[in-house]
Enzyme design. Structure first.
Site, PDB file in Angstrom:
ATOM      1  CG  ASP B  91      -0.132   0.043   2.432  1.00 16.42           C
ATOM      2  OD1 ASP B  91       0.891   0.085   2.512  1.00 16.42           O
ATOM      3  OD2 ASP B  91      -0.973   0.428   3.651  1.00 16.42           O
ATOM      4  CG  ASP B 270      -6.108  -5.582   1.742  1.00 14.40           C
ATOM      5  OD1 ASP B 270      -6.701  -4.801   1.069  1.00 14.40           O
ATOM      6  OD2 ASP B 270      -5.569  -5.252   2.822  1.00 14.40           O
ATOM      7  CB  CYS B 308     -10.671 -27.532   5.681  1.00 16.52           C
ATOM      8  SG  CYS B 308      -9.380 -26.313   5.613  1.00 16.52           S
ATOM      9  CB  CYS B 310      -5.950 -25.808   6.046  1.00 14.52           C
ATOM     10  SG  CYS B 310      -6.323 -26.205   7.754  1.00 14.52           S
ATOM     11  CB  CYS B 313      -8.506 -29.158   8.506  1.00 19.14           C
ATOM     12  SG  CYS B 313      -9.445 -27.808   9.158  1.00 19.14           S
ATOM     13  CG  HIS B 339      -8.851 -23.492   9.285  1.00 13.91           C
ATOM     14  ND1 HIS B 339      -9.596 -24.410   8.574  1.00 13.91           N
ATOM     15  CD2 HIS B 339     -10.151 -22.620   9.415  1.00 13.91           C
ATOM     16  CE1 HIS B 339     -10.609 -24.247   8.239  1.00 13.91           C
ATOM     17  NE2 HIS B 339     -11.111 -23.033   8.896  1.00 13.91           N
TER      18      HIS B 339
END
Lengths: 569, 416
Positions: B91, B270, B308, B310, B313, B339
């Protein structure tokens, strides 16, 4: 249910000197799926069941993690403890390693032990009872009965259980009477743990909890058949007293008598039921420091104040005099590699906790030492306090003694061992995730070669992360410090086996070569460990100063890390 | 930058695009996790890559203070500094000047603020912001804009909008003359508060400068404005912005906001929310957030979400152990951060697949039905999606509708 078996091979069972051994944990009948831990080696500490700062994916790629100890006390906040409820859950009916599953350890790679208490915690506690140990949980002190501990070990099925020990954590010094009681209770509690057969259920739990409806998974039968007790390690009790230490060892070796004969059959002595010994240095040191500073009349060759380490070694040898030398000896509460080396040399200890190295990661220290010492032998620290401003522009890898395989600064010399940790040798993941229409076929980008080692994370980066209070710093350092300590032990074993090979027909281990390298190590690395003290202060400063207005506060205090002001574009 | 729209939704304004930058390809729409100080909280760059993230955000304001430009330039840029060789966006620092510093005064020259080190007055000009971002070396850099809170009203909003356009010109000049154009791409930020006519003027002015900018951000939102106003501004901007430029909605992170924005034609977003909320013990799921601090999770041995992918998980990490760890051990925060980053990526990845398959409206219907369940749809989501031809109430005209933001949260008393 396949049973694991633990064995310790010690080709030359030295009683008090350096020992090279192998701990093998065999899972079921398949010998290929064994966990092999070469000793001297390390044991990693956990906090609330997790290796501090490491997510499970990092745990999996940290090869230094082989033996992991879980202090169970944090789970005793609730009755029954959650890992016990988990193990008794129907979904784990045929799971031989429910605790591994619950805590995320890999039963094919991690030897998991449980101890009731964090062995290095010497905070003052209420006194233990004849059949109750005080433990520390987040919700305050809890009481744990030896029968409960036995049940937990048999339900959770860790690979090793550390027997309860009556280690006083009250106001030291301790009277002879207190130490006698400690020895007697510790032996009695060991007997409770070793007793086979059903355990009365429900367990004796506080009345208040009994009044509540029975917890869903807790079996209500009067006695249930449980899996056998995992291999037991026992703490060598007796603290600061030579006679008490000898008495405890003797109580392990004396033939069982009275009701114990039938209760513990087929064991003939308590020691027969013990797979190894543990030595907790933290309470021992705390008790020693509380002793009146007078030359010890109690037969010890040296008084604690003259040479504390020699005194401790004498105490430990007193415990080991009569015990069989063939069992592994696990030491917790070491605070430096120097201390580890001396315990290897003078006591013959086999496994050492890594807690001090893990603590170094907590406070921002990247360990940087190796055994045997390589290269120049100018005195130096065992690590880098990465808070220090000197690392602001240091784009080197964490450790010179154990360099990263791929750094932007300098390439390690050929033949030097390199650091395999997640910080020094990051690799592309074997399989990265895709989330939808982003696979290589769509993006046109091939997967990265997982064998390729990427550039190491740098000191400057971690310096920045520490000063900005970013947790990633500690994840990188935790993985690194475990790897450095693991390499240190590999170096120790290398020297020991070289000296064993070098002496034909003589004593199998040539103490000479090892002793020479230990001396060189002590000359090369500052044993005062000042870098840890310094880093701890810096860590505290950042921890307390953070928040709004921090930058100006630091500048005002003259402790700014000297970065360019915001307007320097 | 190469930006190719490869599919469009037949009903909504959603689209799938391939954005090729100096550090690889990022498929859009995408969510960008925020690595404020050159690290996603608690994770390593290598872990982020394993999660399938290809674009993250660094904050210029923070990196300029620490580690400072000397360190970044000697490191060879922020990519090398943090070991991240995927795409990076910075930014401009304008937002933090306003949100973090009480003493910022905006002049035509730039933003005058009290140095956080010395308290001395310090000027951040558009040119300087761009130079700083050149040293950081992000693949996408943002213009310095004159940020006002989205709740500000009156002439200050108009002034800020017009100044943002003038500052864009200065940023473009600075960027053009830098020689960094091949590797770094300047995005403009559409301002104008909540006033449609100001937004319209800003859009006209910034679109007129399209040759100097690679993409457009929609700024000045997510500051506590009414959600019903929020989506209308997003829609107005997305409708008008050129088809062939990526559209980036700043500060958006709730799943419902993301999907509404995608449906309105937004490509990127974002927010710190998913990583921040993880540290407080909240796991994001398709059924709404799970607050793992609550004691009702203490004895739950199932993972957050069995489907999931991830690391947390897929390792079957139970809610019970997470309850035991979160807010006590950093490893608990790491597990939830892993996650939540994947959850966001999955929400966007499924959107991409649905758009390609021509089933994006169905995806919206099923996502919202599951996410809100009996709690009722937020009225603004119903309105926003109706504006692009998707009726959340289709087939269930009696579904519950709630006013307000409708942000879903798990409370101790819910679902005992």
């Amino acid at each position: 249910m396949s049973q694991s078996s633990l064995s310790f091979a010690l080709p030359s069972p030295v009683r008090y000197g350096p020992r090279l051994g192998t701990i093998t944990l065999r899972r079921g009948a398949d010998t290929a799926s064994s966990i092999i831990i070469a000793t001297p080696g390390l044991l990693a500490s956990t906090s609330r069941g997790a290796v501090p700062h490491l997510s499970r994916d990092h745990v999996r790629i940290t090869d230094a993690l082989r033996w992991v100890n879980v202090p169970f006390e944090t789970f005793l906040e609730q009755t029954p403890p959650i890992p016990i409820l988990h193990a008794q859950h129907p979904s784990n009916a045929s799971n031989p390693h429910p605790l591994h599953t619950f805590l995320g350890f890999d039963e094919s790679r991690h030897l998991l032990s449980i101890s009731a208490r964090e062995p290095t915690d010497t905070r003052e506690m209420p006194p233990n009872g004849n059949a109750l140990v005080c433990v520390h949980s987040l919700r305050g002190v809890r009481k744990l009965a030896p029968a409960e501990w036995a049940a937990y070990a048999r339900i959770a099925q860790p690979d090793v259980v550390l027997a309860l020990s009556d280690t006083p954590c009250t106001d030291a010094p301790y009277s002879q009477k207190r130490l006698t009681k400690s020895v007697e209770r510790s032996a009695a509690w060991l007997a409770t743990l070793l007793r086979p057969g059903p355990i009365p259920m429900p367990l004796p739990i506080p009345k208040k909890l009994k009044a509540q409806p029975v917890a869903a998974a807790a079996p209500a039968q009067p006695a249930v058949a449980l899996p056998p007790t995992p291999p037991v390690f026992v703490h060598l009790a007796g603290l600061t007293s030579l006679p008490a230490r000898k008495a405890f060892a003797a109580s392990l070796l004396e033939p069982l008598y009275g009701p114990h004969i039938t209760a513990l059959a087929p064991l003939k002595t308590l020691d027969e039921g013990v797979a190894g010994y543990t030595i907790d240095l933290a309470p021992l040191k705390a008790a020693l420091s509380a002793l009146p500073d007078t030359p010890s009349p109690s037969a010890a060759a040296v008084s604690p104040s003259e040479d504390p380490e020699a005194h401790i070694a004498a105490l430990l040898r007193a415990s080991l005099t009569a015990l069989p030398p063939s069992k592994p000896r696990l030491v917790t509460g070491t605070t430096s590699p120097h201390e580890v080396l001396r315990l290897i040399a003078t006591v013959g200890a086999d496994v050492f906790d890594a807690r001090w190295a893990q603590r170094a990661a907590d406070v921002g220290v990247a360990l940087d030492f190796a055994f045997p010492v390589r290269g120049e032998r100018t005195p130096r620290e065992i690590g880098h306090n990465l808070y220090d401003v000197r690392y602001r522009l240091d784009f080197g890898c964490f450790s010179d003694a154990l360099p990263a395989p791929h750094t932007t600064a300098t390439a390690p010399e050929a033949g030097t061992p390199t650091c395999p940790c997640a910080a020094c040798a990051p690799r592309p993941p074997p399989a990265r995730l895709y989330h939808g229409h982003d696979a290589p076929s769509v993006s046109g980008e091939p997967e990265k070669d997982p064998a390729r080692v990427l550039p190491a994370y740098t000191r400057a980066y971690v310096h920045h992360l520490l000063h900005t209070h970013e947790m990633s710093a500690h994840a990188l350092l935790a993985a690194h410090n475990l790897a450095v300590l693991d390499a240190f032990f590999a170096g120790v074993r290398g020297v020991l086996s070289a000296s064993a090979a070098g002496v034909e027909g003589g004593p199998v281990e040539d103490a000479g070569l090892f002793a020479k390298e230990v001396r060189a190590f002590e000359e090369a690395y500052d044993p005062r460990m000042g870098v840890l003290v310094e880093a701890e202060a810096a860590w505290r400063a950042v921890d307390t100063a953070r928040g709004k207005g921090r930058l100006s506060r630091e500048t005002g205090a003259g402790e700014g890390e000297g970065v360019a002001p915001a307007d320097a574009a | 930058m190469r930006f190719e729209v490869i599919a469009k939704c037949h009903t909504t304004k959603a689209r799938v695009a391939r954005m090729t930058l100096a550090h690889g390809v990022t498929m859009l729409p995408t969510f960008m996790p925020v690595a404020t100080q050159a690290a996603i909280k608690g994770l390593t760059s290598n872990q982020m890559e394993a999660l399938g993230v290809t674009l993250i955000l660094n904050n210029t304001y923070h990196l300029n203070l620490r580690p400072g430009l000397e360190v970044l330039s000697k490191a060879g840029g922020a990519h090398k500094f943090q070991g991240w060789d995927r795409n990076l966006l910075t930014d401009s620092g304008g937002f933090q000047l306003v949100s973090l510093s009480k003493f910022t005064v905006i002049t035509e020259e730039g933003a005058l603020f009290a140095s956080p080190f010395t308290g001395e007055p310090t000027m951040l000009t558009p040119e300087e912001s761009i130079s700083i971002q050149h040293i950081i070396g992000a693949d996408i850099i943002m213009q310095l804009d004159d940020v006002v809170s989205s709740l500000t009203t009156g002439s200050r909003v108009e002034e800020a909008m017009e100044r943002s356009v003038r500052w864009l010109d200065r940023c473009i000049v600075q960027h053009e003359s830098s020689g960094k154009k091949d590797n770094q791409n300047l995005f403009a930020i559409v301002q104008g508060g909540l006033d449609p006519s100001l937004r319209d003027r800003c859009l006209d002015a910034m679109i007129a400068r399209r040759d100097g900018v690679a993409g457009y951000a929609i700024g000045g939102l997510s500051g506590g404005e009414e959600k019903d106003v929020f989506w209308r501004v997003i829609k107005q901007c997305a409708d008008k912005l050129p088809e062939d430029r990526p559209r980036y909605s700043m500060g958006i992170g709730f799943a419902e906001d993301l999907l509404v924005c995608v449906a309105l034609g937004v490509d990127m977003a974002d927010c710190v929310f998913p990583t921040r909320t993880a540290r407080f013990g909240v796991a994001l799921t398709n059924d709404g957030p799970l607050n793992l601090k609550l004691s009702k999770h203490a004895k739950e041995f199932k993972p957050i979400d069995e489907s999931c992918p991830c690391p947390t998980c897929s390792d079957m990490t139970s809610r019970a152990i997470l309850h035991h760890l979160v807010t006590h051990e950093t490893a608990g925060a790491h597990a939830l951060t892993l996650h939540n980053v994947v959850f966001q990526a999955q929400v966007m990845g499924r959107a991409r697949e649905a758009i390609i398959a021509g089933t994006f409206p169905d995806y919206l219907l099923s996502f919202f039905a599951r996410y809100y369940g009996d709690a009722g749809y937020p009225e603004w989501c119903v309105n926003a999606l109706r504006s692009v031809g998707v009726d959340l109430l289709e087939g269930s005209p009696n579904a519950k509708i709630v006013a307000g933001s409708g942000t879903k949260w798990e409370y101790a008393s819910a679902n005992p």
